[in-house]
Design a protein around this motif. Structure first.
Motif, PDB file in Angstrom:
ATOM      1  N   SER A 122       6.480  -7.067  -1.066  1.00 59.62           N
ATOM      2  CA  SER A 122       5.291  -6.632  -0.330  1.00 59.62           C
ATOM      3  C   SER A 122       4.107  -7.450  -0.847  1.00 59.62           C
ATOM      4  O   SER A 122       4.217  -8.186  -1.837  1.00 59.62           O
ATOM      5  N   LYS A 123       2.964  -7.286  -0.211  1.00 56.51           N
ATOM      6  CA  LYS A 123       1.757  -7.979  -0.675  1.00 56.51           C
ATOM      7  C   LYS A 123       1.451  -7.592  -2.116  1.00 56.51           C
ATOM      8  O   LYS A 123       1.148  -8.443  -2.946  1.00 56.51           O
ATOM      9  N   ASP A 162      -5.927 -13.868  -1.222  1.00 58.54           N
ATOM     10  CA  ASP A 162      -5.394 -13.293   0.013  1.00 58.54           C
ATOM     11  C   ASP A 162      -4.891 -14.382   0.951  1.00 58.54           C
ATOM     12  O   ASP A 162      -3.854 -14.224   1.606  1.00 58.54           O
ATOM     13  N   LYS A 211      -1.072 -14.762   2.276  1.00 58.08           N
ATOM     14  CA  LYS A 211      -0.786 -14.841   3.709  1.00 58.08           C
ATOM     15  C   LYS A 211      -0.037 -16.131   4.028  1.00 58.08           C
ATOM     16  O   LYS A 211       0.872 -16.146   4.852  1.00 58.08           O
ATOM     17  N   ASP A 237       3.777 -16.115   3.720  1.00 55.85           N
ATOM     18  CA  ASP A 237       4.513 -15.335   4.707  1.00 55.85           C
ATOM     19  C   ASP A 237       4.726 -16.168   5.967  1.00 55.85           C
ATOM     20  O   ASP A 237       4.062 -15.986   6.967  1.00 55.85           O
ATOM     21  N   ASP A 239       5.811 -11.515   8.828  1.00 55.21           N
ATOM     22  CA  ASP A 239       6.225 -10.109   8.761  1.00 55.21           C
ATOM     23  C   ASP A 239       5.496  -9.322   7.676  1.00 55.21           C
ATOM     24  O   ASP A 239       5.865  -8.198   7.370  1.00 55.21           O
ATOM     25  N   SER A 240       4.467  -9.903   7.094  1.00 59.93           N
ATOM     26  CA  SER A 240       3.639  -9.267   6.053  1.00 59.93           C
ATOM     27  C   SER A 240       4.388  -9.031   4.751  1.00 59.93           C
ATOM     28  O   SER A 240       3.993  -8.194   3.938  1.00 59.93           O
ATOM     29  N   GLU A 241       5.478  -9.744   4.551  1.00 61.38           N
ATOM     30  CA  GLU A 241       6.252  -9.685   3.315  1.00 61.38           C
ATOM     31  C   GLU A 241       6.712 -11.094   2.954  1.00 61.38           C
ATOM     32  O   GLU A 241       6.705 -11.983   3.797  1.00 61.38           O
TER      33      GLU A 241
END
Length: 92
Positions: free
Chosen positions: A29-30, A55, A59, A62, A66-68
């Motif tokens: 995860s982030k 950040d 980003k 990824d 998919d934000s992971e």
């Protein structure tokens, strides 16, 4: 094991350690990615001038949106960082 086999095993173990933190072992995860970067690549975050840059880096990892960060994306990060730190890589 050979040195390269050992390096590969360490990459897999490192990813698995941080990915398992939230129970979803196939991706970071982030928050897990940020923790991994803080602990495993502290120099990388030191050169970031502000949270927006961090950040943006997260980003950018990824690739599939998919934000992971999955294992392939993690390996690309490590490979890119290795090239950036090695004087034999072509400069672009």
């Amino acid at each position: 094991m050979t040195q390269l086999e050992t390096a590969m095993a360490i990459l897999m173990k490192t990813f698995d350690t941080y990915a398992a933190a939230d129970g979803k072992k196939d991706s970071l995860s982030k928050a897990e990615t940020k923790t991994m970067l803080e602990k495993e690549l502290p120099g990388l975050l030191k050169v970031a001038k502000n949270q927006d840059e961090v950040d943006k880096l997260l980003k950018g990892l990824d690739f599939n949106g998919d934000s992971e960060v999955d294992f392939t994306e993690f390996v690309v990060l490590v490979a890119a960082m290795t090239c950036a730190c090695h004087d034999r890589c072509p400069k672009k």
